[in-house]
Write a protein that holds these residues in place. Structure first.
Motif, PDB file in Angstrom:
ATOM      1  N   ALA A 102       0.855  -1.183   0.000  1.00 28.99           N
ATOM      2  CA  ALA A 102       0.000   0.000   0.000  1.00 28.99           C
ATOM      3  C   ALA A 102       0.889   1.230   0.000  1.00 28.99           C
ATOM      4  CB  ALA A 102      -0.899  -0.004   1.226  1.00 28.99           C
ATOM      5  N   LEU A 103       0.648   2.125  -0.931  1.00 27.45           N
ATOM      6  CA  LEU A 103       1.397   3.370  -1.019  1.00 27.45           C
ATOM      7  C   LEU A 103       0.633   4.454  -0.292  1.00 27.45           C
ATOM      8  CD1 LEU A 103       2.527   1.599  -3.350  1.00 27.45           C
ATOM      9  CD2 LEU A 103       2.916   3.683  -4.596  1.00 27.45           C
ATOM     10  N   GLY A 104       1.360   5.373   0.310  1.00 24.90           N
ATOM     11  CA  GLY A 104       0.730   6.441   1.073  1.00 24.90           C
ATOM     12  C   GLY A 104       0.025   7.436   0.173  1.00 24.90           C
ATOM     13  N   SER A 105      -1.247   7.646   0.463  1.00 24.24           N
ATOM     14  CA  SER A 105      -2.030   8.635  -0.252  1.00 24.24           C
ATOM     15  C   SER A 105      -3.198   9.015   0.642  1.00 24.24           C
ATOM     16  CB  SER A 105      -2.555   8.076  -1.582  1.00 24.24           C
ATOM     17  OG  SER A 105      -3.431   9.006  -2.186  1.00 24.24           O
ATOM     18  N   GLY A 106      -3.403  10.300   0.838  1.00 24.67           N
ATOM     19  CA  GLY A 106      -4.492  10.750   1.683  1.00 24.67           C
ATOM     20  C   GLY A 106      -5.828  10.772   0.980  1.00 24.67           C
ATOM     21  N   ARG A 107      -5.830  10.717  -0.345  1.00 23.85           N
ATOM     22  CA  ARG A 107      -7.076  10.879  -1.086  1.00 23.85           C
ATOM     23  C   ARG A 107      -7.619   9.604  -1.711  1.00 23.85           C
ATOM     24  NH1 ARG A 107      -6.769  14.601  -5.542  1.00 23.85           N
ATOM     25  NH2 ARG A 107      -4.877  13.470  -6.058  1.00 23.85           N
ATOM     26  N   ALA A 108      -6.763   8.581  -1.888  1.00 28.11           N
ATOM     27  CA  ALA A 108      -7.214   7.389  -2.590  1.00 28.11           C
ATOM     28  C   ALA A 108      -6.501   6.158  -2.059  1.00 28.11           C
ATOM     29  CB  ALA A 108      -6.929   7.533  -4.090  1.00 28.11           C
ATOM     30  N   ALA A 109      -7.053   5.006  -2.381  1.00 24.00           N
ATOM     31  CA  ALA A 109      -6.416   3.740  -2.037  1.00 24.00           C
ATOM     32  C   ALA A 109      -5.465   3.391  -3.167  1.00 24.00           C
ATOM     33  CB  ALA A 109      -7.461   2.643  -1.860  1.00 24.00           C
ATOM     34  N   VAL A 110      -4.170   3.383  -2.887  1.00 25.93           N
ATOM     35  CA  VAL A 110      -3.169   3.109  -3.908  1.00 25.93           C
ATOM     36  C   VAL A 110      -2.394   1.859  -3.501  1.00 25.93           C
ATOM     37  CG1 VAL A 110      -1.199   3.994  -5.203  1.00 25.93           C
ATOM     38  CG2 VAL A 110      -2.966   5.564  -4.405  1.00 25.93           C
ATOM     39  N   VAL A 111      -2.450   0.835  -4.341  1.00 27.67           N
ATOM     40  CA  VAL A 111      -1.776  -0.428  -4.080  1.00 27.67           C
ATOM     41  C   VAL A 111      -0.947  -0.770  -5.316  1.00 27.67           C
ATOM     42  CG1 VAL A 111      -2.102  -2.873  -3.577  1.00 27.67           C
ATOM     43  CG2 VAL A 111      -3.637  -1.205  -2.577  1.00 27.67           C
ATOM     44  N   ALA A 112       0.316  -1.182  -5.105  1.00 25.02           N
ATOM     45  CA  ALA A 112       1.198  -1.538  -6.218  1.00 25.02           C
ATOM     46  C   ALA A 112       1.756  -2.941  -6.013  1.00 25.02           C
ATOM     47  CB  ALA A 112       2.349  -0.540  -6.335  1.00 25.02           C
ATOM     48  N   ASP A 113       1.837  -3.691  -7.092  1.00 19.97           N
ATOM     49  CA  ASP A 113       2.438  -5.026  -7.053  1.00 19.97           C
ATOM     50  C   ASP A 113       3.932  -4.912  -6.801  1.00 19.97           C
ATOM     51  OD1 ASP A 113       0.429  -6.341  -9.745  1.00 19.97           O
ATOM     52  OD2 ASP A 113       0.122  -6.478  -7.597  1.00 19.97           O
ATOM     53  N   HIS A 114       4.513  -5.986  -6.299  1.00 20.24           N
ATOM     54  CA  HIS A 114       5.963  -6.022  -6.081  1.00 20.24           C
ATOM     55  C   HIS A 114       6.713  -5.795  -7.386  1.00 20.24           C
ATOM     56  CE1 HIS A 114       5.998  -8.412  -2.041  1.00 20.24           C
ATOM     57  NE2 HIS A 114       5.369  -7.272  -1.963  1.00 20.24           N
TER      58      HIS A 114
END
Length: 193
Positions: A102-114
């Motif tokens: 999970a990447l830090g973002s105050g406005r949205a859910a941001v998830v990145a694969d390895h």
């Protein structure tokens, strides 16, 4: 429901695998076994021949195998059943994390694969070291990043500068989990660039 709670739930859903397939397979196997036993019992009560085997006959056969079967076959069957039980236990207890962060973002859910994070970190390491794409490989784990560099023969690579570039790139993602990085420069170089 608050927006932060909603985002937190979405991130959790994306980072953890569902247990629905394992649960459905287990339930289907148990239901199939119980339906077969009910069918065989009903056929036995009606005086009809069994489809596969009557439950009492199957139970007697199973009890008789302990005395007539080879010990190695019983050991193998027990080990197989034990491994199946261990597999189901692990499916029930293990957290089921996917290879994502999970990447830090105050406005949205941001998830990145390895793989996405590894590609971006490889690019940062290549830029810092001035190397071609095939000379840097990155592996991302749940808590660590490992960068392997194959330098061009005769041209040294500053591992400290590459590590600083990788750490700087990681810091821009504001990952929820702190990750430690390592940079390894191989002794075997490649020709050209």
């Amino acid at each position: 429901m608050s927006e932060k709670l909603h985002i937190s739930r979405m991130v959790r859903r994306e980072m953890h695998s569902s247990r629905a397939v394992a649960s459905a397979a287990t339930a289907a196997a148990a239901a199939g076994l119980l339906l077969w036993m009910a069918l065989e019992t009903a056929l036995s009560a009606a005086g009809q021949p069994a489809v596969i085997a009557r439950p009492l006959d199957a139970g007697r056969w199973l009890a008789g195998t302990a005395g007539s079967a080879a010990p190695s076959a019983l050991t193998a069957a027990g080990a197989g059943l034990g491994l199946a039980g261990l597999l189901f236990l692990m499916l029930a207890v293990a957290p089921g994390r996917r290879a994502r962060h999970a990447l830090g973002s105050g406005r949205a859910a941001v998830v990145a694969d390895h793989e996405v994070i590894a590609a971006a970190l490889s690019r940062a390491a290549r830029r810092q070291a001035g190397l071609a794409p095939g000379q840097v490989s990155t592996t991302v784990g749940s808590r660590s990043v490992s960068v392997t560099i194959q330098p061009t023969s005769g041209i040294p690579v500053d591992a400290g500068a590459v590590k600083a570039a990788v750490d700087g790139e990681l810091a821009t993602y504001a990952l929820r989990r702190r990750m430690r990085s390592s940079v390894r420069v191989t002794t075997k170089g490649v020709l050209g660039q």
